[in-house]
Design an enzyme around this catalytic site. Structure first.
Site, PDB file in Angstrom:
ATOM      1  N   HIS A  90       0.516  -3.351   0.904  1.00  0.00           N
ATOM      2  CA  HIS A  90       1.054  -2.011   1.111  1.00  0.00           C
ATOM      3  C   HIS A  90       1.299  -1.371  -0.238  1.00  0.00           C
ATOM      4  CE1 HIS A  90       1.560  -2.503   5.399  1.00  0.00           C
ATOM      5  NE2 HIS A  90       1.983  -3.719   5.135  1.00  0.00           N
ATOM      6  N   LEU A  91       1.020  -0.093  -0.330  1.00  0.00           N
ATOM      7  CA  LEU A  91       1.234   0.645  -1.563  1.00  0.00           C
ATOM      8  C   LEU A  91       2.713   0.787  -1.886  1.00  0.00           C
ATOM      9  CD1 LEU A  91      -1.383   3.375  -0.735  1.00  0.00           C
ATOM     10  CD2 LEU A  91      -1.620   1.673  -2.540  1.00  0.00           C
ATOM     11  N   ARG A 143      10.244   0.319   9.271  1.00  0.00           N
ATOM     12  CA  ARG A 143       9.151  -0.283   8.499  1.00  0.00           C
ATOM     13  C   ARG A 143       9.473  -1.699   8.023  1.00  0.00           C
ATOM     14  NH1 ARG A 143       5.505   3.869   7.245  1.00  0.00           N
ATOM     15  NH2 ARG A 143       6.453   5.942   7.235  1.00  0.00           N
ATOM     16  N   TYR A 161       2.843   7.414  -2.245  1.00  0.00           N
ATOM     17  CA  TYR A 161       1.603   6.645  -2.250  1.00  0.00           C
ATOM     18  C   TYR A 161       0.772   6.785  -3.520  1.00  0.00           C
ATOM     19  CZ  TYR A 161       2.832   6.274   2.642  1.00  0.00           C
ATOM     20  OH  TYR A 161       3.498   6.022   3.809  1.00  0.00           O
TER      21      TYR A 161
END
Length: 152
Positions: A106-107, A117, A29
């Site tokens: 989203h990062l 995911r 992240y």
């Protein structure tokens, strides 16, 4: 409906665990904090002619309430639903209900991560999705949303 005479008002909505940015899994992240990202968004907002409001919660109901409030207060939403992306029908329904444009961000590149995911329940009711560019995903999402508001 946006008023062309006044700046756009954009809600930046951060989901669960994003309050730990800069500390949590920096290899995934990044090292920027949520405050760093919000500051960069406010700065970009000035150049794009929009006002930025940011809110983060680890609680699904608070995120839903923020989306409901956005309907009467903001012209659009940049939304990182975090882990709720893949599990929350309630957030998906809230995005669909507010009838203002939402960009999902989203990062990390979710397609390059764990298979659970891969599917977003929220993306189908958004105007678009951006992922994989780290903190810059938010900036790209803001730029895309403002573009959508200016020329639908």
């Amino acid at each position: 409906m946006p008023n062309p005479e006044s700046p756009f008002s954009i809600l930046i909505l951060h989901g669960p665990n994003l309050n730990l940015l800069g500390q949590r899994e920096p290899d995934v992240y990044g090292v920027r904090t949520l405050a760093d990202i919000d500051a960069a968004l406010r700065e970009m907002g000035k150049t794009l002619g929009c006002e930025i409001a940011a809110f983060q919660s680890n609680h699904e109901g608070e995120l839903i309430d923020a989306l409901h409030r956005a309907r009467g207060q903001h012209d659009g939403v940049v939304f990182n639903p975090g882990g709720y992306t893949h599990t929350s029908v309630a957030l998906r329904d809230a995005v669909a209900a507010i009838e203002i444009p939402v960009v999902e961000v989203h990062l990390s590149n979710v397609a390059a991560r764990e298979s659970f995911r891969y599917q977003s329940l929220i993306a189908p009711v958004c105007v678009g999705s951006i992922s994989g560019f780290g903190w810059r995903s938010y900036l790209l999402g803001l730029r895309a949303l403002v573009g959508e508001l200016k020329i639908p």
